[in-house]
Design a protein around this motif. Sequence first.
Motif, PDB file in Angstrom:
ATOM      1  N   GLU A  19     -10.228   8.661  16.909  1.00  0.00           N
ATOM      2  CA  GLU A  19      -9.171   8.493  17.910  1.00  0.00           C
ATOM      3  C   GLU A  19      -8.062   7.651  17.306  1.00  0.00           C
ATOM      4  OE1 GLU A  19      -9.108   9.921  20.974  1.00  0.00           O
ATOM      5  OE2 GLU A  19     -10.955  10.942  20.386  1.00  0.00           O
ATOM      6  N   ARG A  20      -7.182   8.258  16.554  1.00  0.00           N
ATOM      7  CA  ARG A  20      -6.142   7.542  15.825  1.00  0.00           C
ATOM      8  C   ARG A  20      -4.810   8.213  16.087  1.00  0.00           C
ATOM      9  NH1 ARG A  20      -5.839   4.035  11.801  1.00  0.00           N
ATOM     10  NH2 ARG A  20      -8.068   3.913  11.595  1.00  0.00           N
ATOM     11  N   THR A  21      -3.789   7.396  16.283  1.00  0.00           N
ATOM     12  CA  THR A  21      -2.434   7.908  16.437  1.00  0.00           C
ATOM     13  C   THR A  21      -1.760   7.904  15.072  1.00  0.00           C
ATOM     14  OG1 THR A  21      -2.274   7.063  18.687  1.00  0.00           O
ATOM     15  CG2 THR A  21      -0.199   7.543  17.557  1.00  0.00           C
ATOM     16  N   VAL A  22      -1.214   9.029  14.689  1.00  0.00           N
ATOM     17  CA  VAL A  22      -0.457   9.146  13.445  1.00  0.00           C
ATOM     18  C   VAL A  22       0.976   9.467  13.834  1.00  0.00           C
ATOM     19  CG1 VAL A  22      -0.173  10.417  11.287  1.00  0.00           C
ATOM     20  CG2 VAL A  22      -2.473   9.891  12.123  1.00  0.00           C
ATOM     21  N   THR A  23       1.899   8.555  13.484  1.00  0.00           N
ATOM     22  CA  THR A  23       3.298   8.743  13.845  1.00  0.00           C
ATOM     23  C   THR A  23       4.138   9.247  12.676  1.00  0.00           C
ATOM     24  OG1 THR A  23       3.824   6.430  13.379  1.00  0.00           O
ATOM     25  CG2 THR A  23       3.203   6.986  15.650  1.00  0.00           C
ATOM     26  N   SER A  24       3.644   9.064  11.449  1.00  0.00           N
ATOM     27  CA  SER A  24       4.371   9.553  10.277  1.00  0.00           C
ATOM     28  C   SER A  24       3.415   9.681   9.099  1.00  0.00           C
ATOM     29  CB  SER A  24       5.535   8.620   9.910  1.00  0.00           C
ATOM     30  OG  SER A  24       5.055   7.358   9.516  1.00  0.00           O
ATOM     31  N   VAL A  25       3.853  10.437   8.121  1.00  0.00           N
ATOM     32  CA  VAL A  25       3.088  10.619   6.885  1.00  0.00           C
ATOM     33  C   VAL A  25       4.001  10.251   5.728  1.00  0.00           C
ATOM     34  CG1 VAL A  25       1.880  12.259   5.394  1.00  0.00           C
ATOM     35  CG2 VAL A  25       1.717  12.488   7.875  1.00  0.00           C
ATOM     36  N   GLU A  26       3.509   9.393   4.855  1.00  0.00           N
ATOM     37  CA  GLU A  26       4.230   9.062   3.630  1.00  0.00           C
ATOM     38  C   GLU A  26       3.453   9.674   2.472  1.00  0.00           C
ATOM     39  OE1 GLU A  26       6.091   5.187   1.390  1.00  0.00           O
ATOM     40  OE2 GLU A  26       5.902   5.196   3.575  1.00  0.00           O
ATOM     41  N   ILE A  27       4.135  10.437   1.629  1.00  0.00           N
ATOM     42  CA  ILE A  27       3.483  11.148   0.533  1.00  0.00           C
ATOM     43  C   ILE A  27       3.972  10.561  -0.783  1.00  0.00           C
ATOM     44  CG2 ILE A  27       3.109  13.394  -0.562  1.00  0.00           C
ATOM     45  CD1 ILE A  27       3.853  14.633   2.205  1.00  0.00           C
ATOM     46  N   LYS A  28       3.019  10.200  -1.638  1.00  0.00           N
ATOM     47  CA  LYS A  28       3.343   9.604  -2.934  1.00  0.00           C
ATOM     48  C   LYS A  28       2.654  10.384  -4.048  1.00  0.00           C
ATOM     49  CE  LYS A  28       5.139   5.637  -1.334  1.00  0.00           C
ATOM     50  NZ  LYS A  28       6.482   5.196  -1.569  1.00  0.00           N
ATOM     51  N   GLU A  29       3.384  10.582  -5.153  1.00  0.00           N
ATOM     52  CA  GLU A  29       2.778  11.077  -6.383  1.00  0.00           C
ATOM     53  C   GLU A  29       2.501   9.846  -7.237  1.00  0.00           C
ATOM     54  OE1 GLU A  29       3.979  14.676  -8.968  1.00  0.00           O
ATOM     55  OE2 GLU A  29       4.865  12.918  -9.946  1.00  0.00           O
ATOM     56  N   ILE A  30       1.251   9.683  -7.650  1.00  0.00           N
ATOM     57  CA  ILE A  30       0.822   8.484  -8.366  1.00  0.00           C
ATOM     58  C   ILE A  30       0.172   8.902  -9.674  1.00  0.00           C
ATOM     59  CG2 ILE A  30      -0.670   6.446  -8.260  1.00  0.00           C
ATOM     60  CD1 ILE A  30      -0.418   6.799  -5.103  1.00  0.00           C
ATOM     61  N   THR A  31       0.583   8.270 -10.759  1.00  0.00           N
ATOM     62  CA  THR A  31       0.015   8.571 -12.068  1.00  0.00           C
ATOM     63  C   THR A  31      -0.660   7.322 -12.627  1.00  0.00           C
ATOM     64  OG1 THR A  31       1.676  10.271 -12.505  1.00  0.00           O
ATOM     65  CG2 THR A  31       0.524   9.358 -14.417  1.00  0.00           C
ATOM     66  N   LEU A  32      -1.908   7.476 -13.040  1.00  0.00           N
ATOM     67  CA  LEU A  32      -2.648   6.413 -13.707  1.00  0.00           C
ATOM     68  C   LEU A  32      -2.685   6.715 -15.201  1.00  0.00           C
ATOM     69  CD1 LEU A  32      -5.725   5.845 -11.329  1.00  0.00           C
ATOM     70  CD2 LEU A  32      -3.508   4.685 -11.322  1.00  0.00           C
ATOM     71  N   ALA A  33      -2.413   5.707 -15.996  1.00  0.00           N
ATOM     72  CA  ALA A  33      -2.447   5.840 -17.447  1.00  0.00           C
ATOM     73  C   ALA A  33      -3.880   6.124 -17.909  1.00  0.00           C
ATOM     74  CB  ALA A  33      -1.934   4.560 -18.091  1.00  0.00           C
ATOM     75  N   PRO A  34      -4.049   6.601 -19.142  1.00  0.00           N
ATOM     76  CA  PRO A  34      -5.403   6.822 -19.657  1.00  0.00           C
ATOM     77  C   PRO A  34      -6.269   5.572 -19.478  1.00  0.00           C
ATOM     78  CG  PRO A  34      -3.799   7.731 -21.169  1.00  0.00           C
ATOM     79  CD  PRO A  34      -3.026   6.973 -20.126  1.00  0.00           C
ATOM     80  N   GLY A  35      -7.438   5.762 -18.882  1.00  0.00           N
ATOM     81  CA  GLY A  35      -8.392   4.673 -18.688  1.00  0.00           C
ATOM     82  C   GLY A  35      -8.030   3.677 -17.602  1.00  0.00           C
ATOM     83  N   GLN A  36      -6.893   3.843 -16.932  1.00  0.00           N
ATOM     84  CA  GLN A  36      -6.457   2.874 -15.920  1.00  0.00           C
ATOM     85  C   GLN A  36      -7.365   2.912 -14.707  1.00  0.00           C
ATOM     86  OE1 GLN A  36      -2.350   3.225 -14.765  1.00  0.00           O
ATOM     87  NE2 GLN A  36      -2.378   1.300 -13.649  1.00  0.00           N
TER      88      GLN A  36
END
Length: 112
Positions: A19-36
């Motif tokens: 039972e959760r209200t969602v008012t917006s969605v934020e979308i991120k592209e995230i890159t982790l370095a090798p082994g991070q």
Amino acid sequence: MEQSNNIIRKPLLTANLGERTVTSVEIKEITLAPGQKAGLHLHPCPVTGYIAKGTAIMQVEGEEELILNTGDAFYEPADVHIAQFSNYSDSEPMTFIAFYLLNGNQELIKML
């Protein structure tokens, strides 16, 4: 897999948000370095996502590690400790897309 009129729909994830209200969605592209490795953290909002490139190791605290490959989807519940979210590769970057399901003005992440 569902197909109609040359459109293919491949189910990736179903996440029960309760039972959760969602008012917006934020979308991120995230890159982790090798082994991070992302340190212990939590999200004040639910997060869904998918691995766009590479392989990740994900572990919700108290659960088994999951190996997520390119194209795999994941769910991180709100206010639950994420023990691990790391790039599995020591030689290649890993990129994922995160969908933060927000209720008003919330932080995206809290490092612990």
